[in-house]
Design an enzyme around this catalytic site. Sequence first.
Site, PDB file in Angstrom:
ATOM      1  N   GLU A   1       2.576  10.375 -12.558  1.00 20.52           N
ATOM      2  CA  GLU A   1       3.414   9.114 -12.564  1.00 20.52           C
ATOM      3  C   GLU A   1       3.604   8.204 -11.113  1.00 20.52           C
ATOM      4  O   GLU A   1       4.044   9.032 -10.215  1.00 20.52           O
ATOM      5  CB  GLU A   1       4.450   9.349 -13.427  1.00 20.52           C
ATOM      6  CG  GLU A   1       4.273   9.492 -14.808  1.00 20.52           C
ATOM      7  CD  GLU A   1       5.638   9.927 -15.388  1.00 20.52           C
ATOM      8  OE1 GLU A   1       6.393   8.697 -15.458  1.00 20.52           O
ATOM      9  OE2 GLU A   1       5.885  10.821 -15.966  1.00 20.52           O
TER      10      GLU A   1
ATOM     11  N   GLU B   1      12.157   5.469   7.240  1.00 23.87           N
ATOM     12  CA  GLU B   1      10.849   6.429   6.806  1.00 23.87           C
ATOM     13  C   GLU B   1      10.216   7.278   7.865  1.00 23.87           C
ATOM     14  O   GLU B   1      10.062   8.318   7.742  1.00 23.87           O
ATOM     15  CB  GLU B   1       9.881   5.246   6.566  1.00 23.87           C
ATOM     16  CG  GLU B   1      10.286   4.404   4.999  1.00 23.87           C
ATOM     17  CD  GLU B   1       9.302   3.582   4.601  1.00 23.87           C
ATOM     18  OE1 GLU B   1       7.959   3.799   4.482  1.00 23.87           O
ATOM     19  OE2 GLU B   1       9.559   2.651   4.252  1.00 23.87           O
TER      20      GLU B   1
ATOM     21  N   ARG C   1      -3.362   3.331  -3.879  1.00 19.06           N
ATOM     22  CA  ARG C   1      -3.911   3.630  -5.064  1.00 19.06           C
ATOM     23  C   ARG C   1      -2.876   4.644  -5.673  1.00 19.06           C
ATOM     24  O   ARG C   1      -2.509   5.578  -4.941  1.00 19.06           O
ATOM     25  CB  ARG C   1      -5.308   3.988  -4.933  1.00 19.06           C
ATOM     26  CG  ARG C   1      -6.087   3.233  -3.918  1.00 19.06           C
ATOM     27  CD  ARG C   1      -6.487   1.909  -4.494  1.00 19.06           C
ATOM     28  NE  ARG C   1      -6.892   1.014  -3.546  1.00 19.06           N
ATOM     29  CZ  ARG C   1      -7.088  -0.565  -3.905  1.00 19.06           C
ATOM     30  NH1 ARG C   1      -6.810  -0.753  -5.126  1.00 19.06           N
ATOM     31  NH2 ARG C   1      -7.264  -1.254  -3.012  1.00 19.06           N
TER      32      ARG C   1
ATOM     33  N   HIS D   1       8.178   6.182  -0.181  1.00 20.70           N
ATOM     34  CA  HIS D   1       8.419   5.203  -1.113  1.00 20.70           C
ATOM     35  C   HIS D   1       9.540   4.263  -0.553  1.00 20.70           C
ATOM     36  O   HIS D   1      10.588   4.913  -0.265  1.00 20.70           O
ATOM     37  CB  HIS D   1       8.737   5.551  -2.335  1.00 20.70           C
ATOM     38  CG  HIS D   1       8.955   4.029  -3.191  1.00 20.70           C
ATOM     39  ND1 HIS D   1       7.699   3.377  -3.629  1.00 20.70           N
ATOM     40  CD2 HIS D   1      10.033   3.746  -3.834  1.00 20.70           C
ATOM     41  CE1 HIS D   1       8.338   2.436  -4.397  1.00 20.70           C
ATOM     42  NE2 HIS D   1       9.759   2.472  -4.669  1.00 20.70           N
TER      43      HIS D   1
ATOM     44  N   ASN E   1       4.610  11.767  -0.897  1.00 18.01           N
ATOM     45  CA  ASN E   1       4.263  10.354  -0.834  1.00 18.01           C
ATOM     46  C   ASN E   1       5.583   9.840  -0.271  1.00 18.01           C
ATOM     47  O   ASN E   1       6.658  10.456  -0.213  1.00 18.01           O
ATOM     48  CB  ASN E   1       4.252   9.694  -1.945  1.00 18.01           C
ATOM     49  CG  ASN E   1       4.059   8.088  -2.038  1.00 18.01           C
ATOM     50  OD1 ASN E   1       3.386   7.534  -1.125  1.00 18.01           O
ATOM     51  ND2 ASN E   1       4.830   7.459  -2.984  1.00 18.01           N
TER      52      ASN E   1
HETATM   53  C1  GRF Z   1       6.015   1.770   3.654  1.00 15.90           C
HETATM   54  O1  GRF Z   1       7.184   1.169   3.240  1.00 15.90           O
HETATM   55  C2  GRF Z   1       5.820   2.887   2.544  1.00 15.90           C
HETATM   56  O2  GRF Z   1       6.893   3.387   2.272  1.00 15.90           O
HETATM   57  C3  GRF Z   1       4.941   2.126   1.448  1.00 15.90           C
HETATM   58  O3  GRF Z   1       4.467   1.110   2.260  1.00 15.90           O
HETATM   59  C4  GRF Z   1       4.626   1.006   3.504  1.00 15.90           C
HETATM   60  C5  GRF Z   1       3.433   1.229   4.253  1.00 15.90           C
HETATM   61  O4  GRF Z   1       3.920   0.839   5.760  1.00 15.90           O
HETATM   62  N1  GRF Z   1       4.491   3.024   0.610  1.00 15.90           N
HETATM   63  P1  GRF Z   1       3.003   1.602   6.985  1.00 15.90           P
HETATM   64  O5  GRF Z   1       1.502   1.241   6.373  1.00 15.90           O
HETATM   65  O6  GRF Z   1       3.289   3.053   7.069  1.00 15.90           O
HETATM   66  O7  GRF Z   1       3.382   0.738   8.057  1.00 15.90           O
END
Ligand code: GRF
Length: 217
Positions: free
Chosen positions: A144, A175, A92, A110, A108
């Site tokens: 945004e 990540e 969202r 990404h 966040n």
């Molecule tokens: C990740 O690639 C994150 O960057 C993106 O959605 C995906 C979520 O993966 N926003 P998870 O639910 O953390 O496994």
Amino acid sequence: MGLRVGVLASGSGSNLQALLDAASSGRLDARIEVVVSDMPDAFSLERARRAGVAAEVVAWGAAPSREAHDDAVVDVLRRHQVDTVALAGYLRLVTPVLLAAFPGRVLNIHPALLPSFPGLHVQAAALEHGVKFSGCTVHFVDEEMDHGPIVIQAVVPVRDDDTPESLAARILREEHRIYPQALQYLAEGRLRIDGRRVVVDPPSPGSGSLHNPAVKF
Ligand code: GRF
């Protein structure tokens, strides 16, 4: 005093898991106080329960507007005395209601090198475009989508035989490293937002240049 983090997650929650693991091992000076999902059957809620963390649902569509939805989310976060909000696979777009409740404290992650490839299906978009590198970005959230000041980026090579899935898996591994690190910088009080730039103080520069394919010059 460590961070009191609320995680918003819609999906599988592997980033949530990375934050839970980093916090429980002491690498991240934070407690995950609550996980909030808009999807009642999200696996991220199960991960929270397994870790002994409160798991709450604010179902999408139950509130009359996005703002009213965020009002309900803010209520949950306040009830758990959260001071920092981490979006982790949260589908969202958050509204000013949430941003005003936690100014400068919403992050966040990404799965692309912003400002390239915001939005959804970004690994497929990166492959289609033919970029030689992609990666991931932790950023402060503004109004945004996928837009606010950037805290950390990690770069991964794109291979000729990649599929969106293989590229996503390579990115996801990074990540899971940069999200806990970004929150740890925040916990240490080392992040200062200066316009679009996030300054880490004292500086902590990363490693040098990357080339793909190799450069022999
Ligand atoms: C990740 O690639 C994150 O960057 C993106 O959605 C995906 C979520 O993966 N926003 P998870 O639910 O953390 O496994």
